[in-house]
Motif scaffolding. Structure first.
Motif, PDB file in Angstrom:
ATOM      1  N   VAL A  54       0.838  -1.201   0.000  1.00 33.07           N
ATOM      2  CA  VAL A  54       0.000   0.000   0.000  1.00 33.07           C
ATOM      3  C   VAL A  54       0.869   1.246   0.000  1.00 33.07           C
ATOM      4  O   VAL A  54       0.628   2.200  -0.757  1.00 33.07           O
ATOM      5  CB  VAL A  54      -0.952   0.008   1.216  1.00 33.07           C
ATOM      6  N   SER A  55       1.898   1.265   0.835  1.00 35.47           N
ATOM      7  CA  SER A  55       2.759   2.449   0.939  1.00 35.47           C
ATOM      8  C   SER A  55       3.477   2.736  -0.377  1.00 35.47           C
ATOM      9  O   SER A  55       3.841   3.883  -0.651  1.00 35.47           O
ATOM     10  CB  SER A  55       3.774   2.279   2.072  1.00 35.47           C
ATOM     11  N   ARG A  56       3.664   1.709  -1.198  1.00 36.40           N
ATOM     12  CA  ARG A  56       4.319   1.876  -2.501  1.00 36.40           C
ATOM     13  C   ARG A  56       3.325   2.146  -3.628  1.00 36.40           C
ATOM     14  O   ARG A  56       3.719   2.254  -4.789  1.00 36.40           O
ATOM     15  CB  ARG A  56       5.137   0.627  -2.832  1.00 36.40           C
ATOM     16  N   GLY A  57       2.036   2.214  -3.283  1.00 38.16           N
ATOM     17  CA  GLY A  57       1.021   2.445  -4.304  1.00 38.16           C
ATOM     18  C   GLY A  57       0.678   1.202  -5.100  1.00 38.16           C
ATOM     19  O   GLY A  57       0.110   1.295  -6.194  1.00 38.16           O
ATOM     20  N   GLU A  58       0.976   0.028  -4.539  1.00 38.68           N
ATOM     21  CA  GLU A  58       0.744  -1.233  -5.250  1.00 38.68           C
ATOM     22  C   GLU A  58      -0.483  -1.970  -4.733  1.00 38.68           C
ATOM     23  O   GLU A  58      -0.805  -3.064  -5.205  1.00 38.68           O
ATOM     24  CB  GLU A  58       1.976  -2.135  -5.109  1.00 38.68           C
ATOM     25  N   ALA A  59      -1.177  -1.413  -3.769  1.00 37.50           N
ATOM     26  CA  ALA A  59      -2.386  -2.016  -3.203  1.00 37.50           C
ATOM     27  C   ALA A  59      -3.183  -0.898  -2.533  1.00 37.50           C
ATOM     28  O   ALA A  59      -2.715   0.243  -2.412  1.00 37.50           O
ATOM     29  CB  ALA A  59      -2.030  -3.120  -2.205  1.00 37.50           C
ATOM     30  N   PHE A  60      -4.392  -1.242  -2.071  1.00 36.13           N
ATOM     31  CA  PHE A  60      -5.282  -0.265  -1.446  1.00 36.13           C
ATOM     32  C   PHE A  60      -5.822  -0.871  -0.158  1.00 36.13           C
ATOM     33  O   PHE A  60      -6.128  -2.070  -0.093  1.00 36.13           O
ATOM     34  CB  PHE A  60      -6.439   0.073  -2.392  1.00 36.13           C
ATOM     35  N   LEU A  61      -5.936  -0.037   0.874  1.00 33.09           N
ATOM     36  CA  LEU A  61      -6.372  -0.491   2.193  1.00 33.09           C
ATOM     37  C   LEU A  61      -7.862  -0.233   2.389  1.00 33.09           C
ATOM     38  O   LEU A  61      -8.323   0.899   2.277  1.00 33.09           O
ATOM     39  CB  LEU A  61      -5.580   0.241   3.281  1.00 33.09           C
ATOM     40  N   LEU A  62      -8.603  -1.295   2.682  1.00 30.16           N
ATOM     41  CA  LEU A  62     -10.013  -1.201   3.050  1.00 30.16           C
ATOM     42  C   LEU A  62     -10.118  -1.566   4.525  1.00 30.16           C
ATOM     43  O   LEU A  62      -9.891  -2.710   4.918  1.00 30.16           O
ATOM     44  CB  LEU A  62     -10.857  -2.162   2.204  1.00 30.16           C
ATOM     45  N   GLN A  63     -10.472  -0.586   5.354  1.00 23.36           N
ATOM     46  CA  GLN A  63     -10.608  -0.808   6.794  1.00 23.36           C
ATOM     47  C   GLN A  63     -12.013  -0.385   7.205  1.00 23.36           C
ATOM     48  O   GLN A  63     -12.423   0.751   6.961  1.00 23.36           O
ATOM     49  CB  GLN A  63      -9.561   0.008   7.555  1.00 23.36           C
TER      50      GLN A  63
END
Length: 448
Positions: A54-63
């Motif tokens: 996520v921090s690298r822009g390679e995923a997205f966080l759903l919380q």
């Protein structure tokens, strides 16, 4: 001050209850210290590895999850439906947004709530505020509002049961992509979102059939049959968090084993106070809520305290400013932070800054929630920062707590199924509708 497991006690600690009997409290804490951990170091490390993407822009966080979990409403159906709506939202974001999704529930530990006032008044009667089921009872009478340490044990056992069920759902077949139609919640069939979700489900099924027709065996592919769902809660009640902190026998590192991820709220993020000090010493990924009065310097100070080694995937800055103030405040903050070289995840909590009251009901307008999400993405994009996640108070139930959305909840309908014990939550319709909106925003924003 050198950190140890109880050194937070030498610092000012906000939002802590005063228990009437110290011996009873000590007995409960001693018992908690002997109980098994709720989560394990290997799971926490896996989450941080996912958050590095996520921090690298390679995923997205759903919380997302409950505002405050309830002893009274605890049950397998509610847990299953929360699991299902998280899966639905994640598949929408993955398929329509083209991005891997890291899934973290506000579940299996979200029992404590910070309060603006120590007391609340109803019909001329003034009592101590309800602070979540882990501390006192929602019922409005003097006895119910007395802090009871035994509630920490109830919270632990309920969390353990919830985690057991979540692990079963995640690895036991319910998360199989071939079951994407089964994830649907019955009441969704009554509105326009159903057709949109059903169309997407058909496309996924057709894709899986095509892959198998090409001779690729997907039946034994774990990534198509299982998911990782992590847990999180606000690390508010420090005696409870301390009692569930353990030393990993393999690495010697220290983890708060009450959840995979912990976060601090707007009221407990002071860098010279107990909550920041305690979280600075554990290895879990952390979050911090950032309200409209915060500055870039506040965030830099928090990063230096909570992530001094500047580790990737360690610290999530959760923006919660409100639809009007985010446009005024966030561009300057992002402009200042992007030159600092800090490894931070940025996500948006569009719930807390948009709370209002209608009659006796706290509520939130869906249009304002969606607009703050849009503003967050637009500001991040314009400042060259990756909009990495969303943080929602929501439920898998068909409640009527937030106004608007595809379910067309009006002020007059608020009392139909207003079930929250604290703040209003998105229902499953509204959560899914928001997922489709975010998926469209991700297409422009994504690096993944």
């Amino acid at each position: 001050m050198k950190w140890n497991i109880n050194s937070w006690r030498r610092y000012p600690a906000r939002q802590q209850p005063i228990y009437p009997n110290q011996k009873d409290l000590d007995k409960v804490l001693a018992k908690l210290q002997k109980l098994p951990p709720l989560v394990f170091a290997g799971e926490v490390k896996a989450l941080q590895n996912d958050l590095i993407k996520v921090s690298r822009g390679e995923a997205f966080l759903l919380q997302g999850g409950d505002c405050a979990e309830s002893f009274k409403n605890f049950g397998a159906i509610n847990i299953r439906d929360m699991f299902k709506i998280l899966l639905q939202m994640a598949i929408v974001l993955t398929f329509a947004g083209g991005c891997p999704i890291v899934k973290i529930g506000r579940i299996a530990g979200q029992f404590a709530k910070p309060r603006s006032n120590d007391f609340e008044e109803l019909n001329g009667i003034k009592l101590p505020s309800y602070r979540g089921d882990i501390i006192n009872d929602f019922k409005f009478d003097q006895r119910s509002r007395i802090p009871d340490p035994k509630r920490m044990l109830e919270a632990y056992y309920q969390s353990a049961t919830t985690l057991n069920l979540l692990r079963g759902f995640a690895k036991g077949g319910l998360a199989d992509l071939r079951e994407v139609h089964r994830w649907n919640l019955g009441f969704l069939k009554k509105n326009k979102l159903y057709k949109q979700y059903a169309h997407m489900s058909e496309k996924i099924s057709e894709t899986l059939n095509f892959i198998e027709a090409c001779g690729i065996n997907i039946k034994d592919t774990s990534t198509l049959k299982e998911v990782n769902i992590y847990t999180s809660h606000e690390a508010l009640l420090l005696p409870y968090e301390e009692s569930l902190t353990r030393v990993d026998s393999l690495s010697g590192e220290i983890y708060d084993c009450s959840a995979h991820m912990l976060w601090l709220g707007e009221r407990t993020r002071a860098v010279d106070e107990a909550h920041v000090h305690f979280l600075s010493g554990i290895k879990n990924p952390l979050g911090v809520k950032i309200g409209p009065n915060a500055t870039a310097e506040d965030i830099i100070a928090l990063a230096n305290s909570l992530n001094p080694l500047n580790e990737e995937g360690r610290l999530n800055i959760i923006i919660r400013m409100g639809v009007e103030k985010i446009v005024q405040k966030l561009p300057k903050i992002f402009a200042r932070l992007k030159s600092e070289g800090l490894n931070l995840i940025y996500s948006i909590d569009p719930m807390h800054g948009n709370t209002t009251k209608i009659g006796n009901y706290k509520t939130r307008e869906f249009d304002k929630i969606t607009q703050e999400v849009k503003s967050f993405f637009e500001i991040a994009y314009s400042e060259g920062i990756y909009a990495g996640g969303v943080h929602l108070e929501m439920t898998g139930q068909n409640v009527t707590e937030c106004i608007g959305g595809a379910s067309n909840i009006t002020q007059q309908k608020l009392n139909k199924r207003y079930e929250t014990q604290c703040d209003p939550r998105l229902n499953a319709d509204q959560a899914l509708e928001l997922a489709f909106l975010i998926a469209d925003l991700l297409k422009r924003n994504r690096k993944c």
